[in-house]
Design an enzyme around this catalytic site. Structure first.
Site, PDB file in Angstrom:
ATOM      1  N   VAL A 228       0.839  -1.196   0.000  1.00  0.00           N
ATOM      2  CA  VAL A 228       0.000   0.000   0.000  1.00  0.00           C
ATOM      3  C   VAL A 228       0.872   1.243   0.000  1.00  0.00           C
ATOM      4  O   VAL A 228       1.733   1.394   0.878  1.00  0.00           O
ATOM      5  CB  VAL A 228      -0.911   0.026   1.247  1.00  0.00           C
ATOM      6  CG1 VAL A 228      -1.914   1.158   1.151  1.00  0.00           C
ATOM      7  CG2 VAL A 228      -1.609  -1.305   1.444  1.00  0.00           C
ATOM      8  N   SER A 229       0.698   2.126  -0.985  1.00  0.00           N
ATOM      9  CA  SER A 229       1.395   3.416  -1.030  1.00  0.00           C
ATOM     10  C   SER A 229       2.912   3.197  -0.961  1.00  0.00           C
ATOM     11  O   SER A 229       3.483   2.553  -1.839  1.00  0.00           O
ATOM     12  CB  SER A 229       0.881   4.298   0.114  1.00  0.00           C
ATOM     13  OG  SER A 229       1.291   5.628  -0.049  1.00  0.00           O
TER      14      SER A 229
END
Length: 285
Positions: free
Chosen positions: A101-102
């Site tokens: 994530v990210s």
């Protein structure tokens, strides 16, 4: 719901790493989670709880975050990928699927590239190819460059609509709920994470990632504009792109929507094997 997780703190290469495992069933390949910058593992619990309970999930705090120790010197993504592989060895896992994530999406790309035999499938959420990317708005990037939102939860809640977009713009209670789960280890660990990504890019080797890859993006992401996810999906040969009507943290705000998409992707090969059993049988001679 966090009582379903088994927490362990382990010592690896001079680092104290806090891990959490949600036990699952052996017919599904376990899922390893690489979290966003500054984000302790508790922040992804709502997402994990939305996944099929049969899916075993492994989460951990990277050095300098949450309950893990802060190293004296900075690190880079290849070193972190190696640390993750050592952690899997320690916890007795062979092959896993990976979701990043990210910031953790960059680490997931690095892990899939460096340890292809350990990574069965790859899921990239709200991430980019590093230095070669279309950046978000300068003001949003400036807000992200400071760890203040993790050290001062009220400030984090205040700026959340601007940096995360999507549902955070529409529902102010989301930001307060998110901020209440933050567990900061201080500024140094955050700066080490920023340093890990400085000058890093995957753009020149993304085409070498052979794992089936699911690319998930929000259409209102102030941090990672959608074009970056389109570029990643275009560069990775065996990939599919799914765009959601939300912002940067859609894994949390839209967990009930995203979880079935992810489970379908993770189970696709197994379903094909059940539907076409002759493909899994070696031909007789």
């Amino acid at each position: 719901m966090s009582q379903a997780f088994v927490f362990r703190t382990i010592d690896l290469d001079g680092n104290t790493i806090r891990t959490a495992v949600r036990p699952g069933k052996p017919h599904l390949t376990p899922l390893l989670v690489f979290n966003g910058i500054g984000a302790n593992l508790e922040l992804i619990f709502p997402f994990v709880n939305a996944l099929d309970p049969d899916l075993e999930v492994i989460a951990f705090d990277v050095p300098g975050v949450g309950g893990s120790s802060t190293p004296n010197t900075p690190y880079r993504f290849p070193g972190l990928a190696k640390l993750a592989a050592r952690m899997l060895d320690y916890l007795d896992y062979g092959q896993v699927s990976v979701i990043g994530v990210s910031w953790g999406g960059a680490l997931a790309q690095q892990f899939a590239h460096d340890y292809p035999e350990r990574c069965k499938k790859l899921i990239l959420a709200a991430t980019a190819a590093g230095a070669v990317m279309v950046p978000g708005k300068p003001k949003v990037l400036m807000l992200m460059a400071s760890p203040r939102r993790y050290i001062q939860p009220s400030y984090g809640a205040h700026i959340a609509p601007e940096i995360y977009g999507g549902a955070f713009r529409r529902d102010k209670t989301l930001a307060l709920s998110f901020a209440s789960k933050v567990r900061s280890s201080g500024k140094l660990g955050y700066y080490w994470q920023l340093f890990a990504g400085m000058g890093w890019t995957s753009i020149h080797w993304l085409h070498k990632i052979k794992q089936p890859t699911l690319v998930l993006a929000g259409d209102d992401d102030p941090l990672i504009p959608l074009i970056n996810m389109r570029m990643i999906a275009w560069r990775i040969p065996n990939s599919q792109l799914h765009v959601l009507d939300d912002g940067h943290l859609f894994l949390i705000t839209r967990a009930e929507t995203v979880a079935p998409i992810i489970m379908k992707f993770l189970q696709e090969e197994r379903q094909r094997a059940i539907m076409h059993p002759q493909q899994t049988i070696s031909p007789s001679h």
